[in-house]
Enzyme design. Structure first.
Site, PDB file in Angstrom:
ATOM      1  N   ASP A  15      14.983  -3.742  -7.300  1.00 32.29           N
ATOM      2  CA  ASP A  15      15.974  -3.650  -6.240  1.00 32.29           C
ATOM      3  C   ASP A  15      17.365  -3.770  -6.869  1.00 32.29           C
ATOM      4  OD1 ASP A  15      17.066  -3.839  -3.528  1.00 32.29           O
ATOM      5  OD2 ASP A  15      17.359  -5.963  -3.992  1.00 32.29           O
ATOM      6  N   ASP A  17      20.900  -4.654  -4.803  1.00 31.60           N
ATOM      7  CA  ASP A  17      21.724  -5.704  -4.211  1.00 31.60           C
ATOM      8  C   ASP A  17      20.964  -7.029  -4.158  1.00 31.60           C
ATOM      9  OD1 ASP A  17      24.206  -4.291  -3.440  1.00 31.60           O
ATOM     10  OD2 ASP A  17      22.847  -3.103  -2.211  1.00 31.60           O
ATOM     11  N   THR A 110      16.381   1.212  -4.217  1.00 25.71           N
ATOM     12  CA  THR A 110      17.430   0.567  -3.435  1.00 25.71           C
ATOM     13  C   THR A 110      17.590   1.197  -2.061  1.00 25.71           C
ATOM     14  OG1 THR A 110      19.811   0.084  -3.365  1.00 25.71           O
ATOM     15  CG2 THR A 110      19.150   2.061  -4.564  1.00 25.71           C
ATOM     16  N   SER A 111      18.024   0.378  -1.099  1.00 26.54           N
ATOM     17  CA  SER A 111      18.328   0.884   0.235  1.00 26.54           C
ATOM     18  C   SER A 111      19.710   1.523   0.302  1.00 26.54           C
ATOM     19  CB  SER A 111      18.235  -0.254   1.262  1.00 26.54           C
ATOM     20  OG  SER A 111      16.909  -0.716   1.374  1.00 26.54           O
ATOM     21  N   LYS A 142      12.980  -0.133   3.778  1.00 29.06           N
ATOM     22  CA  LYS A 142      12.288  -1.403   3.604  1.00 29.06           C
ATOM     23  C   LYS A 142      12.398  -2.181   4.919  1.00 29.06           C
ATOM     24  CE  LYS A 142      13.875  -1.664  -1.246  1.00 29.06           C
ATOM     25  NZ  LYS A 142      14.750  -2.396  -2.182  1.00 29.06           N
ATOM     26  N   ASP A 167      15.119  -9.565  -3.846  1.00 31.28           N
ATOM     27  CA  ASP A 167      15.752 -10.791  -3.358  1.00 31.28           C
ATOM     28  C   ASP A 167      15.565 -11.018  -1.870  1.00 31.28           C
ATOM     29  OD1 ASP A 167      18.843 -10.218  -1.928  1.00 31.28           O
ATOM     30  OD2 ASP A 167      17.644  -8.583  -2.742  1.00 31.28           O
TER      31      ASP A 167
END
Length: 220
Positions: A15, A17, A110-111, A142, A167
């Site tokens: 991931d 962030d 990643t989003s 996600k 995270d």
């Protein structure tokens, strides 16, 4: 007293962030402004937004609002976030951790979209992995496992042979739903029962084994 665990994998899925990049200051500024515009409690909004694509967070926070409005609003939010990199820094140990992965199978999942992920990684002084799964790459946010499954497929590795570093609750749930083991990074992660959890990436060391596998040494 410290304890060390070892996880073995054939690929790592990372991931961004909260895992590689600390973008909390930017996320807080942008999403609290959004909360104010919609008459929502900023603290409650911040409990939802980490790990998800913006439109998915909006769907939870504004139930009943047409999804096309959420997507349009999300596009504006992404532009705001991309322009706001003040205070965006690496998570401790991220630069060294990425350097240790050179030549090993790994991907960013990643989003964020391409523009936002590029801006934040650059602001933090981090290199982009060669394989990246961004918001444009998937049809579901996600905690849906699509992004992680796509990352594994692009690396040619079975999901069960991947370890996810995440995270957020949404990200940890996505990794679990993909059938992968999950290492939680940072203070949010411990609330969501990953397989292991560490304070930051200074606590994770990578070793390439002779059989081609990756050994993650995790110090807690």
């Amino acid at each position: 007293m410290t304890a060390t665990a070892v996880l073995t994998a054939r690929a790592l899925l990372l991931d961004m962030d909260g895992t590689l990049v600390n973008s909390d200051a930017s996320v807080e500024r942008v999403w609290r402004r959004w909360a104010d515009r919609h008459g929502l409690d900023g603290d409650e909004v911040m409990k939802v937004v980490h790990g998800r694509q913006g439109y998915a967070s909006m769907a939870l926070l504004l139930p009943g609002r047409p999804m096309e409005q959420n997507h349009a609003d999300n596009a504006r939010m992404l532009a705001e976030e991309t322009a706001d990199t003040e205070g965006v820094v690496q998570v401790p140990g991220a630069r060294e951790f990425l350097a240790s992965l050179e030549g090993l199978p790994h991907a960013l999942v990643t989003s964020a979209d391409v523009a936002l992920s590029t801006a934040r990684m650059a602001a933090a002084g981090l290199r982009q992995p060669d394989v990246r799964v961004t918001a444009e790459s998937v049809g579901a946010s996600k905690p849906d496992p699509e992004g992680f499954l796509k990352g594994a497929a692009e690396l040619g590795v079975a999901p069960a042979d991947c370890v996810v570093l995440e995270d957020s609750g949404a990200g940890i749930a996505a990794g679990r739903a993909a059938g992968m083991r999950v290492v939680g990074i940072g203070p949010r992660a411990g609330f969501h029962a990953p397989d292991a959890v560490v304070e930051d990436l200074t606590r994770v060391r990578v070793e390439s084994a002779p059989d081609g596998t990756i050994r993650l040494h995790i110090t807690r």
